[in-house]
Design a protein around this motif. Structure first.
Motif, mmCIF file in Angstrom:
data_model
loop_
_atom_site.group_PDB
_atom_site.id
_atom_site.type_symbol
_atom_site.label_atom_id
_atom_site.label_comp_id
_atom_site.label_asym_id
_atom_site.label_seq_id
_atom_site.Cartn_x
_atom_site.Cartn_y
_atom_site.Cartn_z
ATOM 1 N N ARG A 196 31.180 -71.193 -59.936
ATOM 2 C CA ARG A 196 29.799 -71.462 -59.039
ATOM 3 C C ARG A 196 28.258 -71.715 -59.481
ATOM 4 N NH1 ARG A 196 34.946 -70.606 -56.677
ATOM 5 N NH2 ARG A 196 36.273 -69.560 -57.475
ATOM 6 N N ALA A 197 27.761 -71.118 -58.431
ATOM 7 C CA ALA A 197 26.410 -71.855 -58.477
ATOM 8 C C ALA A 197 25.461 -71.407 -59.074
ATOM 9 C CB ALA A 197 26.217 -71.210 -56.689
ATOM 10 N N GLU A 219 27.798 -76.105 -51.501
ATOM 11 C CA GLU A 219 28.010 -75.828 -52.512
ATOM 12 C C GLU A 219 27.749 -75.562 -54.047
ATOM 13 O OE1 GLU A 219 27.993 -72.052 -50.197
ATOM 14 O OE2 GLU A 219 26.581 -72.662 -48.495
ATOM 15 N N THR A 220 29.366 -75.579 -54.593
ATOM 16 C CA THR A 220 29.407 -75.354 -56.008
ATOM 17 C C THR A 220 29.877 -76.245 -56.294
ATOM 18 O OG1 THR A 220 31.598 -74.904 -55.455
ATOM 19 C CG2 THR A 220 30.045 -72.761 -55.282
ATOM 20 N N ARG A 221 29.308 -76.169 -57.826
ATOM 21 C CA ARG A 221 30.023 -77.530 -58.332
ATOM 22 C C ARG A 221 31.724 -77.669 -58.414
ATOM 23 N NH1 ARG A 221 26.540 -74.969 -61.998
ATOM 24 N NH2 ARG A 221 24.412 -75.747 -62.846
#
Length: 282
Positions: A196-197, A219-221
């Motif tokens: 996640r982030a 927003e996240t990978r």
């Protein structure tokens, strides 16, 4: 003394400690080069993330001597200035990382003696950002690309400014993207299913490397990896995508997954869908 993979994946103060290290001729840049057992074996360029854990890359990606591994070190600090993220964007602070990688690769090839039959590129996290952007301009020199958990991606969009997109890339980097060659470069994208982030760096306007469309890919990978996969797929590139079950933002599981891909490529004459000479003329 032999270093185990688990021991290698614990960072040391000097990322190149205990490795076969060379310094670029007439320049302060250093790199590790581990030769394969057999001359002419494939060469893997391994780009480190922000942790600069080069020992783990070397230990996990050489496939027991079947592959030579070249791992450049991009310093986190130069002359007291924070340069930790500079390489990810190819140009910063007067440094041209595209040309620098070209020089390191050229010198490494002379040290190997026999030309490798294939050249592959792997990057994890920030190294995946570097690898993706390097491949945008140098796909014709590569035979395979593996991107693991990039924290930022460049989508193949001419209507979006560099670096989230391609508009202005020539002016920003000083080179022309090798778009057609990229479309024949075998590419694999990996990311942990739980990545996640954590550890993400803001690229908002006003920050270093900030861009108006920095959040375009999500927003996240996981979001970013999926967006890059869609972008490449939409242009017909030979790209695969995998989420690693139960894995967060961890280097070792990504190396294991990448090693499995490399073993598969070893059984193939070419990782790319065209020969390197054909792609260089596209």
């Amino acid at each position: 003394m032999t270093t185990s993979r688990s021991e290698a994946c614990h960072s040391k103060p000097d990322p190149l400690a205990g490795l076969p290290v060379y310094q670029l001729t007439d320049a302060p840049w250093r790199y590790a080069l581990q030769r394969a057992v057999t001359p002419g074996a494939p060469l893997l360029i391994a780009a480190h993330g922000s942790d600069r854990n080069i020992r783990c890359l070397m230990a996990g990606l050489g496939l027991e001597g079947q592959v030579s591994v070249l791992a450049p070190l991009f310093p986190a600090e130069i002359d007291g200035e924070n340069t930790g993220d500079d390489y990810k964007f190819l140009t910063a602070g007067g440094a041209d990382y595209l040309t620098l990688m070209d020089l390191i690769l050229a010198e490494a090839l002379t040290r190997l003696g026999a030309a490798p039959r294939q050249i592959w590129l792997f990057g994890f996290s920030g190294g995946a950002q570097f690898a993706q952007r390097y491949a945008l301009f140098r796909a014709a020199q590569l035979d395979g690309l593996i991107l693991a958990a990039p924290g930022g991606v460049t989508l193949l969009r001419e209507d979006v400014d560099w670096w989230p997109g391609l508009r202005g890339a020539v002016q920003a980097v000083g080179a022309e993207p090798g778009f057609e060659a990229l479309m024949t470069l075998r590419t694999a994208i990996l990311v942990g299913a739980q990545d996640r982030a954590a550890g993400m760096v803001s690229r908002a306007v006003g920050t270093k490397f900030g861009a108006r469309d920095a959040g375009l890919a999500g927003e996240t990978r996981i979001d970013k990896a999926r967006a890059l996969h869609r972008s490449l797929s939409a242009h017909g590139a030979p790209v695969t995508y995998a989420e690693l079950p139960g894995v967060g933002h961890k280097l070792a599981p990504c190396i294991e997954a990448a090693a499995a891909i490399l073993r598969d490529w070893l059984t193939k004459k070419e990782a790319s869908t065209l020969s390197k000479s054909d792609r260089r003329h596209r």
